[in-house]
Design a protein around this motif. Structure first.
Motif, short mmCIF file in Angstrom:
data_model
loop_
_atom_site.label_atom_id
_atom_site.label_comp_id
_atom_site.label_asym_id
_atom_site.label_seq_id
_atom_site.Cartn_x
_atom_site.Cartn_y
_atom_site.Cartn_z
N ALA A 52 33.20 36.49 39.26
CA ALA A 52 32.75 36.78 37.91
C ALA A 52 33.66 37.88 37.14
O ALA A 52 34.07 38.88 37.62
CB ALA A 52 31.20 37.53 37.95
N LEU A 53 34.19 37.27 36.01
CA LEU A 53 35.07 38.21 35.09
C LEU A 53 34.18 38.81 33.91
O LEU A 53 33.54 38.15 33.34
CB LEU A 53 35.94 37.38 34.26
CG LEU A 53 36.79 36.39 35.21
CD1 LEU A 53 37.76 35.60 34.37
CD2 LEU A 53 37.51 37.14 36.26
N LEU A 54 34.14 40.33 34.22
CA LEU A 54 33.03 40.98 33.13
C LEU A 54 33.98 41.80 32.42
O LEU A 54 34.70 42.59 32.66
CB LEU A 54 32.16 41.72 34.20
CG LEU A 54 31.16 41.18 35.22
CD1 LEU A 54 30.45 42.22 35.77
CD2 LEU A 54 30.69 39.90 34.83
N ASP A 55 33.73 41.72 30.99
CA ASP A 55 33.98 42.76 29.87
C ASP A 55 33.13 44.09 30.14
O ASP A 55 32.20 43.96 30.41
CB ASP A 55 33.82 42.19 28.79
CG ASP A 55 34.62 43.05 27.60
OD1 ASP A 55 35.39 43.89 28.04
OD2 ASP A 55 34.05 43.03 26.35
N ASN A 78 27.11 39.25 46.65
CA ASN A 78 28.41 39.00 47.31
C ASN A 78 29.31 38.22 46.35
O ASN A 78 30.47 37.97 46.64
CB ASN A 78 28.31 37.80 48.57
CG ASN A 78 27.71 38.74 49.74
OD1 ASN A 78 27.90 39.95 49.78
ND2 ASN A 78 26.86 38.00 50.42
N ILE A 79 29.11 37.97 45.20
CA ILE A 79 29.79 37.59 44.42
C ILE A 79 31.08 38.64 43.80
O ILE A 79 30.74 39.45 43.32
CB ILE A 79 29.10 37.09 42.72
CG1 ILE A 79 28.18 36.26 43.12
CG2 ILE A 79 30.15 36.65 41.75
CD1 ILE A 79 27.23 35.55 41.82
N PRO A 80 32.47 38.10 43.95
CA PRO A 80 33.51 39.06 43.73
C PRO A 80 33.61 39.18 42.15
O PRO A 80 33.21 38.37 41.30
CB PRO A 80 34.71 38.34 44.17
CG PRO A 80 33.99 37.21 45.18
CD PRO A 80 32.82 36.88 44.61
N VAL A 103 36.20 43.97 42.64
CA VAL A 103 37.36 43.88 43.62
C VAL A 103 38.93 43.88 42.84
O VAL A 103 39.82 43.94 43.59
CB VAL A 103 37.26 42.20 44.20
CG1 VAL A 103 36.30 42.15 45.23
CG2 VAL A 103 37.54 41.34 43.27
N ASP A 104 38.80 43.98 41.61
CA ASP A 104 40.00 44.07 40.75
C ASP A 104 39.50 44.73 39.45
O ASP A 104 38.53 44.70 39.00
CB ASP A 104 40.73 42.95 40.75
CG ASP A 104 42.27 43.15 40.49
OD1 ASP A 104 43.05 42.17 40.72
OD2 ASP A 104 42.71 44.35 40.25
#
Length: 712
Positions: A52-55, A78-80, A103-104
């Motif tokens: 998942a890419l979150l703003d 558990n979704i990165p 994770v980043d």
């Protein structure tokens, strides 16, 4: 099984969603776009997300809250999660994200290759996870068959319960005497050895463990206090002599009466996870283009060299290498060729030093070299001379031969404890001296060099005198309508006509003016001069009656509470109608404090002037805030314009900016137009106005007035 994996992208700005979609398009990804945290939560049950890419900064539910909601769900925790944000790099924000399980952390503008690389890692990991789950289902089916087969469970009903109750990748039951009583078939998939080989050769498992991990494995297995959720990560050699990482947990097994039946160990193959961790660690400490250590890793190794020198009193040196006239390569041949040339130079430098020395890339065309453990100063200087002479050899890229020279500054140290940053700075100061002395040379650092670098007081006094004597002049760069090429207006730029030195580069005095606060006084001088000149042109030349004059407002000016009142007074004194004045404020300055900026912009807008967001595209403003700003125009940063032909993705970024601006009823200005091809591309993208050397360089007042006459 399909290789397409789901990726969740959450951002309240449609332009940012489109940018991410453009970067990740065509990589076997199903991009699920959500414009808010609430919508993201709604779509979670319908997909199997790999990442998942979150703003972070979103109205309502921000990225941190969304991450916390995801992590609190047993089904989705558990979704990165990778945060993509344009907010400050303050460690408190970064730590907050990692505390929530991220994770980043990526900062806008995101480098497309970096984003693709990270998403590829998680997508690949997710595909392997699905295949692993499929294998697990097949193992479960096998276990189900064992459950209904009394023959398979005749020796031990407890063995049946063990396999049924604990379903890990590699299951093993070791008896109290160390004998292997059961080992699951998956051991062969992980290690390459069959269950029979382990059963008939009980010492095989310990022998395939990496020598460096055997003591840790032995201690873990013997420690009766270790169990439950505690785990051990260790390496093994599989049957093909390849290293694989396993994560092991163990449980003691006892009968209902308490008799010792040994232990059950469960081992999961985490090779891909470890590889991903190494890749992430490498990317954090290395330059993505060359693979060389970056500044962070360079400073770490330098601090180690300092500590060693204190003990052995040996010599070491720091070199700061800057390529001469490298910008001309990018300008003439494009950034693709420039990047390849940087890669060739990095290999050249690596070949010049020893294996225990360090070559790092600091960014752009700047390199750092750490020379370790030299016996004498003469040895250090001999190596530096050799490195410098290596640049006399031409470099060939894409059948183009380049004769690239370099300016090198260096500092040699020994024994006494010094700060790593100070050594690098000393070398940089010496490099600047090499540049100023004519380039293509190497210079050793001397303390006297600092006097010229830090003599800011002298420059400040000269600036104060220049402001009093009105030595600063406004130069005017034309802005044209891209549709018909007609003159739309000018941008006023500050120039310093020094009585002794002549014209002084803005790059020399603007930073000092910013640092000392004199930029406020300087900015007001240029603003009043530009308004007065533009009003005179309106009176004297009919074509100038509809022209606008754009003036930049610095960060410190924008922070002044009296700015609106000062602008109003200048308009009154000059006689210039408010609608003819346009103030340009950079996107970064506006977004530092969006709410305060909105109030300041509203005060300025009440004067009737035009407002423009300058350098747009470098900070990725939130559209929700942009809609609240009373702006009239956006100015696309010249970096996008200059790289349109060499990096096509910039065309899509400009298209997105123009479409977004027009949807908000804003006009768009592109700066830095130097070629007809750039002009034609911008016109095809429906950009409204443009400026750059294709039309004219900044002009003095007299030449700018001639430009107006010629436009009649």
């Amino acid at each position: 099984m399909s290789d397409i994996v789901d990726v969740l992208v959450v951002d309240d700005e449609r332009i940012n969603l489109k940018l991410v979609e453009g970067i990740l398009k065509g990589y076997d990804l199903n991009l699920v776009m959500a414009s808010s945290g609430a919508k993201a939560l709604e779509c979670l049950p319908d997909y199997d997300f790999a990442v998942a890419l979150l703003d972070v900064m979103m109205p309502g539910m921000d990225g941190f809250e969304l991450a916390e909601r995801i992590r609190s769900s047993e089904s989705f925790h558990n979704i990165p999660i990778i945060f993509i944000t344009a907010i400050s790099k303050d460690q408190r924000h970064v730590f907050r994200g990692y505390e929530l399980g991220a994770v980043d952390y990526l900062f806008k503008p995101v480098e497309p290759e970096v984003l693709r690389s990270k998403i590829h890692i998680f997508a690949d990991l997710h595909r392997k996870k699905r295949r692993l789950e499929e294998t697990t289902r097949r193992l479960e089916a096998t276990i189900d068959q064992l459950e209904i087969s009394k023959a398979a469970l005749e020796k031990s009903e407890q063995r049946y319960r063990l396999v049924a109750d604990y379903n890990y990748d590699w299951e093993c039951w070791i008896g109290p005497q160390g004998d292997i009583r059961y080992i699951s078939p998956s051991c062969e998939r992980v290690s390459g050895y069959s269950p029979d080989e382990y059963v008939h050769n009980p010492g095989l498992l310990e022998r395939i463990i990496h020598p460096d991990d055997r003591s840790g494995w032995s201690s873990f297995m013997k420690d009766e206090a270790v169990g439950g959720e505690k785990n051990l990560d260790f390496r093994i050699y599989d049957s093909n002599a390849k290293i694989r990482w396993l994560s092991l947990i163990k449980h003691a097994i006892r009968t209902e009466e308490g008799a010792d039946l040994g232990i059950r160990i469960s081992m999961r193959d985490i090779t891909n996870r470890k590889r991903m961790e190494e890749q992430l660690k490498h990317s954090a400490l290395h330059d993505t283009l060359t693979g060389l250590p970056n500044r962070v890793l360079f400073l770490d190794r330098l601090s180690q060299a300092v500590d060693r020198s204190v003990e052995d009193n040996g010599f070491y040196a720091v070199l700061f290498v800057n390529l001469d006239r490298f910008q001309a390569v990018n300008d003439h041949y494009g950034h693709s060729v420039g990047d390849k040339l940087i890669q060739c130079i990095s290999k050249k430098l690596q070949g010049m030093v020893r294996s225990f020395d360090t070559v790092a890339r600091f960014g752009g065309d700047e390199f750092g070299i750490l020379v370790n453990e030299m016996e004498s100063v003469s040895d250090v200087r001999a190596l530096i001379k050799k490195i410098h002479e290596s640049f006399s050899e031409p470099v060939e890229v894409d059948d183009i031969t380049f004769n690239i020279s370099a300016s090198i500054g260096y500092d040699i140290a020994s024994g006494a404890q010094v700060e790593s940053e100070e050594l690098v700075h000393n070398a940089q100061v010496a490099m600047n001296e090499a540049k100023d002395s004519g380039k293509n040379r190497y210079v050793v650092y001397h303390k006297s060099m600092r006097e010229g670098v830090i003599n800011i007081l002298a420059v400040e006094n000269d600036l104060k005198r220049a402001l009093q004597d009105r030595e600063f002049e406004a130069y005017y760069q034309p802005i044209v309508n891209l549709a018909d090429g007609r003159l739309y207006g000018f941008e006023a730029l500050a120039r310093w006509n020094h009585p002794e030195r002549g014209m002084v580069s803005p790059g020399e005095f603007i930073p000092v003016a910013e640092e000392t606060g004199l930029i406020v006084h300087l900015g007001m001088q240029i603003l009043e001069q530009a308004c007065t000149v533009m009003n005179n042109w309106r009176i004297q030349h009919q074509p100038a009656s509809e022209l606008t004059i754009a003036v930049n407002i610095s960060a410190k000016q924008f922070g002044e509470s009296s700015l609106a009142a000062d602008v109003a007074n200048i308009l009154k004194r000059s006689g210039l109608p408010p609608q003819c004045l346009k103030l340009e404020i950079t996107e970064t300055v506006v977004m530092l404090d969006a709410m305060r900026s909105a109030n300041q912009l509203n005060l300025l807008k009440e004067l009737g002037i035009l407002l423009s967001i300058d350098d747009f595209g470098t900070g990725y403003s939130s559209m929700s805030y942009l809609q609240k700003f009373p702006t009239d125009q956006l100015k696309i940063d010249l970096s996008f314009v200059q790289r349109m032909e060499s990096a096509p993705e910039n065309i899509e970024i400009i298209r997105a900016i123009v479409n977004m601006a027009h949807s908000l009823r804003l006009r768009v200005v592109a700066e830095g137009i130097e070629t007809e091809r750039q002009r034609d591309l911008l016109y095809s993208l429906q950009c409204d106005y443009g400026q750059g050397y294709l039309y004219s360089k900044p002009l003095c007042e007299v030449d700018a007035e001639d430009f107006i006459r010629n436009s009649e």
